[in-house]
Design a protein around this motif. Sequence first.
Motif, mmCIF file in Angstrom:
data_model
loop_
_atom_site.group_PDB
_atom_site.id
_atom_site.type_symbol
_atom_site.label_atom_id
_atom_site.label_comp_id
_atom_site.label_asym_id
_atom_site.label_seq_id
_atom_site.Cartn_x
_atom_site.Cartn_y
_atom_site.Cartn_z
ATOM 1 N N ASP A 176 9.587 -1.477 -4.397
ATOM 2 C CA ASP A 176 10.177 -0.987 -3.628
ATOM 3 C C ASP A 176 9.995 -0.068 -2.623
ATOM 4 O O ASP A 176 10.645 -0.384 -1.502
ATOM 5 C CB ASP A 176 11.408 0.432 -4.516
ATOM 6 N N LEU A 177 9.084 0.579 -3.176
ATOM 7 C CA LEU A 177 8.530 1.259 -1.069
ATOM 8 C C LEU A 177 7.768 0.481 -1.030
ATOM 9 O O LEU A 177 7.688 0.336 0.219
ATOM 10 C CB LEU A 177 7.582 2.660 -2.049
ATOM 11 N N ALA A 178 7.315 -0.365 -1.534
ATOM 12 C CA ALA A 178 6.243 -1.730 -0.703
ATOM 13 C C ALA A 178 6.877 -1.961 -0.094
ATOM 14 O O ALA A 178 6.628 -2.194 1.209
ATOM 15 C CB ALA A 178 4.994 -1.379 -1.753
ATOM 16 N N ILE A 179 8.505 -2.560 -0.552
ATOM 17 C CA ILE A 179 8.816 -3.516 0.958
ATOM 18 C C ILE A 179 9.158 -2.874 0.955
ATOM 19 O O ILE A 179 10.514 -3.773 2.067
ATOM 20 C CB ILE A 179 9.697 -3.660 -0.994
ATOM 21 N N MET A 180 10.212 -1.574 1.371
ATOM 22 C CA MET A 180 10.314 -0.550 2.620
ATOM 23 C C MET A 180 9.845 -1.010 3.704
ATOM 24 O O MET A 180 10.021 -0.944 4.854
ATOM 25 C CB MET A 180 11.157 0.762 1.680
ATOM 26 N N ARG A 181 8.388 -0.271 3.447
ATOM 27 C CA ARG A 181 7.044 -0.650 3.531
ATOM 28 C C ARG A 181 7.031 -1.424 4.919
ATOM 29 O O ARG A 181 6.990 -1.542 5.610
ATOM 30 C CB ARG A 181 5.930 0.174 3.290
ATOM 31 N N SER A 182 6.931 -2.774 3.697
ATOM 32 C CA SER A 182 7.189 -4.278 4.980
ATOM 33 C C SER A 182 8.431 -4.990 5.427
ATOM 34 O O SER A 182 8.264 -5.362 6.351
ATOM 35 C CB SER A 182 6.980 -5.060 3.625
ATOM 36 N N MET A 183 9.336 -3.499 5.990
ATOM 37 C CA MET A 183 9.982 -4.252 5.989
ATOM 38 C C MET A 183 10.056 -3.086 7.465
ATOM 39 O O MET A 183 11.664 -2.491 8.481
ATOM 40 C CB MET A 183 11.820 -3.850 5.420
ATOM 41 N N LEU B 261 9.702 7.521 3.720
ATOM 42 C CA LEU B 261 9.358 7.452 1.887
ATOM 43 C C LEU B 261 9.068 9.162 1.418
ATOM 44 O O LEU B 261 9.757 9.450 1.297
ATOM 45 C CB LEU B 261 8.499 6.946 1.205
ATOM 46 N N PHE B 262 8.667 9.169 2.223
ATOM 47 C CA PHE B 262 7.668 10.508 1.296
ATOM 48 C C PHE B 262 9.727 11.977 2.248
ATOM 49 O O PHE B 262 9.465 12.337 0.789
ATOM 50 C CB PHE B 262 7.501 11.348 2.636
ATOM 51 N N ALA C 63 4.910 8.673 -3.171
ATOM 52 C CA ALA C 63 4.808 7.609 -2.381
ATOM 53 C C ALA C 63 4.400 8.011 -0.539
ATOM 54 O O ALA C 63 4.067 6.650 -0.174
ATOM 55 C CB ALA C 63 6.675 8.309 -2.219
ATOM 56 N N TYR C 64 4.420 8.269 -0.146
ATOM 57 C CA TYR C 64 3.138 8.436 0.908
ATOM 58 C C TYR C 64 2.340 7.591 0.445
ATOM 59 O O TYR C 64 1.877 7.256 2.100
ATOM 60 C CB TYR C 64 3.197 10.138 1.647
ATOM 61 N N ARG C 65 1.301 8.139 -0.406
ATOM 62 C CA ARG C 65 0.306 7.088 -0.080
ATOM 63 C C ARG C 65 0.107 5.627 -0.893
ATOM 64 O O ARG C 65 -1.140 5.469 -0.881
ATOM 65 C CB ARG C 65 -0.468 7.670 -1.363
ATOM 66 N N THR C 66 1.592 5.390 -0.874
ATOM 67 C CA THR C 66 1.521 3.424 -1.931
ATOM 68 C C THR C 66 0.506 2.776 -0.525
ATOM 69 O O THR C 66 1.072 2.732 0.227
ATOM 70 C CB THR C 66 3.456 3.218 -1.837
ATOM 71 N N ASP C 67 -0.162 2.261 -1.619
ATOM 72 C CA ASP C 67 -0.971 1.051 -1.040
ATOM 73 C C ASP C 67 -0.290 -0.233 -0.825
ATOM 74 O O ASP C 67 -0.083 -0.989 -2.264
ATOM 75 C CB ASP C 67 -2.115 1.259 -1.789
ATOM 76 N N ILE C 68 0.605 -0.261 -0.288
ATOM 77 C CA ILE C 68 1.328 -1.214 -0.554
ATOM 78 C C ILE C 68 1.457 -2.797 -0.802
ATOM 79 O O ILE C 68 1.235 -3.694 -0.787
ATOM 80 C CB ILE C 68 2.065 -2.075 1.412
ATOM 81 N N SER C 69 -0.168 -3.067 0.185
ATOM 82 C CA SER C 69 -0.861 -4.165 0.266
ATOM 83 C C SER C 69 -0.969 -4.692 -1.486
ATOM 84 O O SER C 69 -1.510 -5.774 -1.880
ATOM 85 C CB SER C 69 -1.994 -4.586 1.217
ATOM 86 N N ARG C 70 -1.572 -3.973 -1.527
ATOM 87 C CA ARG C 70 -2.053 -3.934 -3.073
ATOM 88 C C ARG C 70 -1.181 -3.999 -4.379
ATOM 89 O O ARG C 70 -0.751 -4.342 -4.971
ATOM 90 C CB ARG C 70 -2.763 -2.584 -3.840
#
Lengths: 211, 419
Positions: free
Chosen positions: B320-327, B334-335, B407-414
Amino acid sequence: MISVQNLSFQYAAGNAIQFPDFTVTRGEHCLLLGESGSGKTTLLHLLGGLLRHYSGSLKIEDTELAQLSEASLDRFRGQNIGFIFQRNHLINALTVEKNLMMAPYLAGLKIESERITEVLSGLGLAEKRKSRVTQLSHGQAQRVAIARAVLNKPSIIFADEPTSALDDKNCERVIHLLMDVANQHQSTLLVATHDQRLKDKISNQVWLSSL
Amino acid sequence: MSIFTLVWNYLKARPLNTAINILLLSLGIAVITILLLFNKQLEQKITENARGIDLVVGAKGSPLQLILCNIFHVDFPTGNIKLNEAERFAKHRLIKNAIPLALGDSYQSYRIIGTSQKYAELYKAEIQQGNWWRNNLDVTIGANVATLTQLKLGDKFASAHGLADGGHTHNDHQYIVVGILKPTNSVLDNLILTNVESVWEMHEEHAEEEEGHAEHEHAADSNFIPSPLVPSVGKGDSLKEITSMLIQYRSPMGAIQLPRLVNSQSSLQAASPAFETARLFSILGVGVDILMGFAYVLIVISGLSIFIALYNSLKERRYDLAIMRSMGASRTKLFVSILLEGGVLTMLGSLIGLLMGHGVLVLLSGMVEETQKAGINGFIFYPEEWIILGGSLLLGLICAVIPAIQAYRTDISRVLAGN
């Protein structure tokens, strides 16, 4: 629209990957082909600004992505790029409508209810608007994911292996759906896949060689 | 769509988890609120009731009992003292005021006090209806007494011996209500006031029967000197007794000299309300501390539980977090959303806890007569409750800060490439 020159990326593990040069013009679709592990996803993430710190040049709409700060990259991505992933990655805690609302909200754009109606009915999902995401079938969920990707009228849509888990019939349906919505919104569609079935659907192709 | 909608939907998506976290915290907060309200109001009541009374002189016994009985009217008298012994101090140069109290009877468990007008003045009492007591057997009743016993002006009633309801009743003599006081928010509200002579009159009948004494009317002889405490009685009367005497000092010197002076008299004892109530609080304090500790344990556990819930849900929410970053969501957004989730949880918990605390006291004061008499009110709010709210918000933020950093550190790509 998209211009890649002399692009390479170094993984955290230390191994580097070199990408072929290519350009895609506005409204044109492109297929990114290669075996698993050939760096398709990496390239897609670089193009979408999900990965940073590349060397070489990568321009989207004449913007060199490396020159954007992280926050402005986030904004740029939200407003110009739509993502479709192999798994749909909808947010289970939210309804279909709220999932769609997230796209303009997170991109810092105005949320327009009419736009949501328009996109949902275009994809035959009008009656699912208030449904919970967990109650959708796989096909419906994928259409919601596509709706979310196109909602902000992005200039580029990146699709990562959108068809590889599907049977022939659904594969056909999904790629046509993607191309239709992309055409409808004058978006450039870039599909990264190893799915050979798509080769004759989009003529413009970039091959990535295996490492 | 807003960050609140998002956070709220995440909380709603895990209803059991959210409910248990809120419940745990609210129980802890409720206990703290109840203790806070109870302690504050009790302390306030006690200081209000004891205000203006520097010393209580009564029969020997427990000094705490003397205070509880003669100031708060919750305990039984330690015994009687001779009026003439009490008089000796009443005119002492260090004493500004000496007020006699004669206890012994009650009506429907409301205590009847034989005293002087000065006693009512201590609490700045005012008349709501009728008049102050003037003749023997006239009574002026407190506001609570009037509402709870339904006594009205002109009503007559017989008093019962002692404090308990249904004791021996003095049927021959009946008191008459001549006045009702305005609420003073003090112990006076629960008292029935009359003059000292009335209380004597109630009890002298027994004395007459048993000992055959003639009634001791003060003789109208020429060298009659009125007693400084009860003017209708001659000074130095050796038979009359009162329960106690409340004393106001003229100067701080009184606090030094008088208690010693009184205590050296073999039959009298002096007790200081300030000292005894402080002692009472230190005794009660142990129980309060234990309950307080229990409440803090509950709060710490709920904090841990919130932390664990957020930490675990974040594992499920990586996509969810990664998807939100991609949007287009920034790391900061997120933090903040995770912090907010902790904050909303604890704010809800503490709001519900505060409501529960007040609710319990409202119920208690409605159902238990003792709390009502003690004047404990569930509708009073204290500024300390803001501290409780602020503290729980802080707790929520602290519990959420590690998950939020994750959440802040989530590596979206990975995360997105992960499947």
